[in-house]
Scaffold this motif. Structure first.
Motif, PDB file in Angstrom:
ATOM      1  N   ARG A 175      -3.588   7.548  16.410  1.00 38.60           N
ATOM      2  CA  ARG A 175      -4.895   6.948  16.192  1.00 38.60           C
ATOM      3  C   ARG A 175      -5.722   7.082  17.475  1.00 38.60           C
ATOM      4  O   ARG A 175      -5.221   6.805  18.569  1.00 38.60           O
ATOM      5  CB  ARG A 175      -4.709   5.461  15.837  1.00 38.60           C
ATOM      6  CG  ARG A 175      -5.995   4.712  15.544  1.00 38.60           C
ATOM      7  CD  ARG A 175      -6.375   4.876  14.088  1.00 38.60           C
ATOM      8  NE  ARG A 175      -7.643   4.225  13.794  1.00 38.60           N
ATOM      9  CZ  ARG A 175      -7.757   3.006  13.274  1.00 38.60           C
ATOM     10  NH1 ARG A 175      -6.667   2.306  12.991  1.00 38.60           N
ATOM     11  NH2 ARG A 175      -8.944   2.489  13.024  1.00 38.60           N
TER      12      ARG A 175
ATOM     13  N   ARG B 100      -0.845   3.776  17.957  1.00 36.67           N
ATOM     14  CA  ARG B 100      -0.492   3.738  16.539  1.00 36.67           C
ATOM     15  C   ARG B 100      -0.345   5.178  16.053  1.00 36.67           C
ATOM     16  O   ARG B 100      -1.249   6.010  16.213  1.00 36.67           O
ATOM     17  CB  ARG B 100      -1.585   3.030  15.764  1.00 36.67           C
ATOM     18  CG  ARG B 100      -1.243   2.878  14.305  1.00 36.67           C
ATOM     19  CD  ARG B 100      -2.163   1.888  13.650  1.00 36.67           C
ATOM     20  NE  ARG B 100      -1.935   1.888  12.206  1.00 36.67           N
ATOM     21  CZ  ARG B 100      -2.715   1.269  11.347  1.00 36.67           C
ATOM     22  NH1 ARG B 100      -3.780   0.606  11.778  1.00 36.67           N
ATOM     23  NH2 ARG B 100      -2.456   1.304  10.066  1.00 36.67           N
TER      24      ARG B 100
ATOM     25  N   TYR C 143       1.195   8.266  13.180  1.00 37.79           N
ATOM     26  CA  TYR C 143       1.348   8.612  11.763  1.00 37.79           C
ATOM     27  C   TYR C 143       2.314   9.775  11.658  1.00 37.79           C
ATOM     28  O   TYR C 143       2.382  10.632  12.548  1.00 37.79           O
ATOM     29  CB  TYR C 143      -0.010   9.005  11.163  1.00 37.79           C
ATOM     30  CG  TYR C 143      -1.050   7.919  11.350  1.00 37.79           C
ATOM     31  CD1 TYR C 143      -1.145   6.875  10.435  1.00 37.79           C
ATOM     32  CD2 TYR C 143      -1.902   7.933  12.459  1.00 37.79           C
ATOM     33  CE1 TYR C 143      -2.080   5.861  10.617  1.00 37.79           C
ATOM     34  CE2 TYR C 143      -2.823   6.934  12.649  1.00 37.79           C
ATOM     35  CZ  TYR C 143      -2.914   5.885  11.726  1.00 37.79           C
ATOM     36  OH  TYR C 143      -3.824   4.895  11.920  1.00 37.79           O
ATOM     37  N   LYS C 144       3.000   9.802  10.535  1.00 35.52           N
ATOM     38  CA  LYS C 144       3.940  10.893  10.305  1.00 35.52           C
ATOM     39  C   LYS C 144       3.164  12.195  10.060  1.00 35.52           C
ATOM     40  O   LYS C 144       2.224  12.211   9.251  1.00 35.52           O
ATOM     41  CB  LYS C 144       4.811  10.572   9.090  1.00 35.52           C
ATOM     42  CG  LYS C 144       5.955  11.534   8.911  1.00 35.52           C
ATOM     43  CD  LYS C 144       6.804  11.132   7.712  1.00 35.52           C
ATOM     44  CE  LYS C 144       7.862  12.202   7.465  1.00 35.52           C
ATOM     45  NZ  LYS C 144       8.504  12.011   6.163  1.00 35.52           N
TER      46      LYS C 144
ATOM     47  N   GLU D 174       0.569  11.460   6.919  1.00 37.90           N
ATOM     48  CA  GLU D 174       0.701  10.400   5.924  1.00 37.90           C
ATOM     49  C   GLU D 174       0.074   9.143   6.470  1.00 37.90           C
ATOM     50  O   GLU D 174       0.412   8.695   7.560  1.00 37.90           O
ATOM     51  CB  GLU D 174       2.177  10.132   5.633  1.00 37.90           C
ATOM     52  CG  GLU D 174       2.761  11.073   4.618  1.00 37.90           C
ATOM     53  CD  GLU D 174       4.192  10.700   4.266  1.00 37.90           C
ATOM     54  OE1 GLU D 174       4.594   9.557   4.549  1.00 37.90           O
ATOM     55  OE2 GLU D 174       4.889  11.578   3.733  1.00 37.90           O
ATOM     56  N   MET D 175      -0.841   8.586   5.705  1.00 38.93           N
ATOM     57  CA  MET D 175      -1.410   7.293   6.108  1.00 38.93           C
ATOM     58  C   MET D 175      -2.031   6.585   4.920  1.00 38.93           C
ATOM     59  O   MET D 175      -2.242   7.175   3.887  1.00 38.93           O
ATOM     60  CB  MET D 175      -2.419   7.461   7.238  1.00 38.93           C
ATOM     61  CG  MET D 175      -3.635   8.300   6.912  1.00 38.93           C
ATOM     62  SD  MET D 175      -4.764   8.429   8.313  1.00 38.93           S
ATOM     63  CE  MET D 175      -5.436   6.792   8.358  1.00 38.93           C
TER      64      MET D 175
ATOM     65  N   THR E 207       0.848  -1.196   0.000  1.00 33.19           N
ATOM     66  CA  THR E 207       0.000   0.000   0.000  1.00 33.19           C
ATOM     67  C   THR E 207       0.879   1.239   0.000  1.00 33.19           C
ATOM     68  O   THR E 207       1.901   1.286   0.677  1.00 33.19           O
ATOM     69  CB  THR E 207      -0.899   0.035   1.245  1.00 33.19           C
ATOM     70  OG1 THR E 207      -0.076  -0.093   2.390  1.00 33.19           O
ATOM     71  CG2 THR E 207      -1.924  -1.069   1.220  1.00 33.19           C
ATOM     72  N   THR E 208       0.492   2.194  -0.750  1.00 36.62           N
ATOM     73  CA  THR E 208       1.238   3.454  -0.731  1.00 36.62           C
ATOM     74  C   THR E 208       0.527   4.429   0.188  1.00 36.62           C
ATOM     75  O   THR E 208      -0.707   4.433   0.282  1.00 36.62           O
ATOM     76  CB  THR E 208       1.320   4.064  -2.141  1.00 36.62           C
ATOM     77  OG1 THR E 208       0.026   4.053  -2.706  1.00 36.62           O
ATOM     78  CG2 THR E 208       2.279   3.291  -3.015  1.00 36.62           C
ATOM     79  N   LYS E 209       1.316   5.226   0.865  1.00 36.56           N
ATOM     80  CA  LYS E 209       0.740   6.182   1.799  1.00 36.56           C
ATOM     81  C   LYS E 209       0.316   7.441   1.049  1.00 36.56           C
ATOM     82  O   LYS E 209       0.949   7.839   0.075  1.00 36.56           O
ATOM     83  CB  LYS E 209       1.750   6.509   2.887  1.00 36.56           C
ATOM     84  CG  LYS E 209       1.902   5.347   3.859  1.00 36.56           C
ATOM     85  CD  LYS E 209       2.848   5.661   4.983  1.00 36.56           C
ATOM     86  CE  LYS E 209       2.912   4.496   5.949  1.00 36.56           C
ATOM     87  NZ  LYS E 209       4.043   4.594   6.858  1.00 36.56           N
ATOM     88  N   THR E 210      -0.746   8.011   1.565  1.00 35.92           N
ATOM     89  CA  THR E 210      -1.252   9.239   0.967  1.00 35.92           C
ATOM     90  C   THR E 210      -1.097  10.363   1.976  1.00 35.92           C
ATOM     91  O   THR E 210      -1.238  10.169   3.176  1.00 35.92           O
ATOM     92  CB  THR E 210      -2.753   9.087   0.627  1.00 35.92           C
ATOM     93  OG1 THR E 210      -2.918   7.887  -0.101  1.00 35.92           O
ATOM     94  CG2 THR E 210      -3.251  10.270  -0.175  1.00 35.92           C
ATOM     95  N   ARG E 211      -0.783  11.522   1.462  1.00 34.63           N
ATOM     96  CA  ARG E 211      -0.633  12.693   2.324  1.00 34.63           C
ATOM     97  C   ARG E 211      -1.987  13.398   2.420  1.00 34.63           C
ATOM     98  O   ARG E 211      -2.639  13.658   1.405  1.00 34.63           O
ATOM     99  CB  ARG E 211       0.393  13.615   1.678  1.00 34.63           C
ATOM    100  CG  ARG E 211       1.039  14.594   2.603  1.00 34.63           C
ATOM    101  CD  ARG E 211       2.301  15.112   1.912  1.00 34.63           C
ATOM    102  NE  ARG E 211       3.009  16.012   2.778  1.00 34.63           N
ATOM    103  CZ  ARG E 211       3.118  17.325   2.557  1.00 34.63           C
ATOM    104  NH1 ARG E 211       2.574  17.885   1.499  1.00 34.63           N
ATOM    105  NH2 ARG E 211       3.793  18.085   3.414  1.00 34.63           N
ATOM    106  N   HIS E 212      -2.409  13.628   3.653  1.00 32.29           N
ATOM    107  CA  HIS E 212      -3.713  14.251   3.855  1.00 32.29           C
ATOM    108  C   HIS E 212      -3.538  15.606   4.536  1.00 32.29           C
ATOM    109  O   HIS E 212      -2.828  15.708   5.539  1.00 32.29           O
ATOM    110  CB  HIS E 212      -4.610  13.372   4.749  1.00 32.29           C
ATOM    111  CG  HIS E 212      -4.824  12.000   4.197  1.00 32.29           C
ATOM    112  ND1 HIS E 212      -5.897  11.685   3.397  1.00 32.29           N
ATOM    113  CD2 HIS E 212      -4.110  10.862   4.324  1.00 32.29           C
ATOM    114  CE1 HIS E 212      -5.834  10.403   3.073  1.00 32.29           C
ATOM    115  NE2 HIS E 212      -4.761   9.879   3.621  1.00 32.29           N
TER     116      HIS E 212
END
Lengths: 118, 377
Positions: free
Chosen positions: A43, A103, A105-106, A117-118, A2-7
């Motif tokens: 999280r 958990r 996230y960056k 990023e998640m 899975t690739t991470k997406t920047r939100h």
């Protein structure tokens, strides 16, 4: 894989005003905290019993000490789960009395916006 | 119990003990016997009032086995020669750790000066009457826990006797044993590398608190059933107050308090610690880890579940085979016979319980140099 997406999840100004933010990314709730000048994203789910951990108190704690000594420290760096009181290190996500971790996230800040990023 | 398969060899080639009995009650045959060791000022108080910690329940006739009356009609447990013949030799027991009789509750007499004097007299009597009678007898230094500074002095006074292998005090108390008022006792014991043991039976007597937080059980059966709750309370207190952080080598021996409650207590303490760590910031690891390292238990009265595997399951949950030592409680009515009492326990653990764990704790690595009946008169 899975690739991470920047939100883009919040403005830094709002996070600073409110002290913490709980944002929704897809189905996940993420708690945002600014600790020591850095934004942390965790999280909103306690690894112990799935409580909304990010709604807990942000506080300090009594540090490891000798018997009958009380040493306060880590002010505003500890997240305390609202259900069973587990203390988590907001910088590392580590439970202070055990092996479990939040958990995380960056998180990054760019031009006043908070990205994760998640 | 003397089959050769049970006899291990030590590194030096000497035979290791086969059975060590960690709870044998040596009695004072007659009050007069203590007088040579007691200051004159306390003679009348002792002769007329005895240990003076009152209370107690009506049980099945007597706390003692009726077959344990000595050859000369003396009180059960009052004669070193008879005890050796009637108990040690019969069951192949190499060492008996003596825990006293009818005097353990001296901490619960309201008068601490009397309590201190009687405890000291008992200890001197123990050396002269029992420890000099046979190397198979090992002593416990009796202390008055209601006066911790004086108890510490008594430990200092008696610790030089090499046959004293631990400190003992009654588990009935006004306060929980982790609390800092008791720390001078542990400091003295730790200085001499002596374990500290507690023994039940005085719950609710003398100046002790009631046997339960909701008062006194109605009958002996009910009281006896619930004694382990006091043990849970003391063990809990010792861990939470940081006694084992303050005295990192200390070992606490919970005699005759049962053991099946231990998994529950460990799990509950660990669970609570995970949320309440900051209230005891001196603890550096899970409460159950302190229990495994610092607490020892004795077997009698061993739990007797209907299903054989249940007891082993409990031991698996405790996960510390070094913690448990055999005890018979001779000559009390609820005596455990070593020939049958531990049959349900898996063999490697049973062997540890019969001797190895007590060998390690009390430093009794070789069998005593004594023949059958070789008690010095």
């Amino acid at each position: 894989m899975t690739t991470k997406t920047r939100h883009d999840v919040a403005s830094l100004e709002e996070l600073r005003e409110k002290g913490r933010l709980i944002v929704q990314v897809g189905k996940a709730e993420i708690g945002l905290f600014e600790v020591d000048g850095e934004v942390r994203a965790w999280r909103n789910l306690c690894p112990h019993a799935f409580a909304p951990v990010c709604e807990g108190r942000v506080c300090g704690t009594r540090l490891a000490s000798n018997v009958y000594e009380y040493v306060y420290g880590r002010d505003q760096e500890i997240l305390r789960c609202p259900w069973h009181g587990w203390e988590f290190d907001l910088k590392t996500g580590q439970h202070l009395a055990g092996e479990q971790k939040l958990r995380g996230y960056k998180a990054e800040v760019e031009e006043g916006r908070v990205y994760i990023e998640m | 119990m003397t089959d050769s398969s049970r006899i291990a060899q030590t590194e030096e080639g000497a035979e290791a003990p086969r059975i060590i009995d960690a709870d044998v009650h040596n009695a004072i045959g007659h009050k007069d016997h203590l007088l040579p060791f007691l200051p004159k000022a306390f003679h009348e108080q002792w002769l007329r009032g005895g240990p003076g910690y009152g209370g107690g329940y009506y049980g099945n006739n007597s706390v003692n086995r009726s077959d344990a009356v000595t050859d000369t009609g003396g009180a059960p447990g009052s004669d070193p020669l008879f005890l050796k013949k009637h108990h040690l030799d019969r069951y192949g027991i190499d060492y008996a750790v003596l825990t006293g009789s009818g005097i353990l509750g001296i901490s619960l007499n309201p008068d601490p000066d009397f309590g201190n004097a009687v405890a000291s007299a008992y200890n001197d009597w123990l050396v002269e009457t029992w420890l000099k009678a046979s190397p198979q007898y090992k002593g416990s230094i009796l202390v008055n826990h209601s006066d911790p500074p004086e108890a510490a002095k008594e430990i200092e006074r008696m610790a030089r006797h090499k046959d004293m292998v631990q400190v003992i005090m009654c588990s009935g108390s006004r306060q929980l044993f982790g609390q800092r008022v008791f720390h001078p006792i542990y400091e003295a014991a730790a200085r001499h590398n002596l374990p500290v043991a507690i023994h039940p039976g005085t719950e609710g007597r003398g100046i002790a608190g009631p046997p339960t937080p909701s008062g006194h059980p109605t009958r002996y059966l009910e009281w006896h059933n619930i004694l382990p709750t006091n043990y849970m309370a003391h063990v809990n207190s010792l861990v939470c107050e940081g006694v084992f952080e303050k005295f990192p080598e200390m070992v606490f021996v919970a005699i005759e308090g049962g053991l099946a409650w231990l998994p529950h207590l460990m799990w509950r303490m660990d669970k609570n610690y995970k949320g309440l760590r900051d209230t005891v910031p001196w603890l550096k690891k899970l409460p159950s880890e302190y229990i495994r390292k610092h607490i020892r238990l004795t077997t009698q009265p061993i739990e007797e579940p209907e299903r054989k595997d249940h007891l082993n399951a409990i031991f698996d949950m405790i996960d510390a085979d070094h913690m448990v030592m055999f005890s018979s409680d001779y000559p009390h009515w609820d005596f455990d016979n070593p020939q049958i009492a531990l049959q349900q326990i898996r063999k490697p653990l049973r062997d540890r319980i019969f001797a190895r764990n007590a060998m390690d704790l009390y430093g009794l690595h070789t069998r005593p140099q004594v023949g059958e009946g070789a008690v010095r008169a």
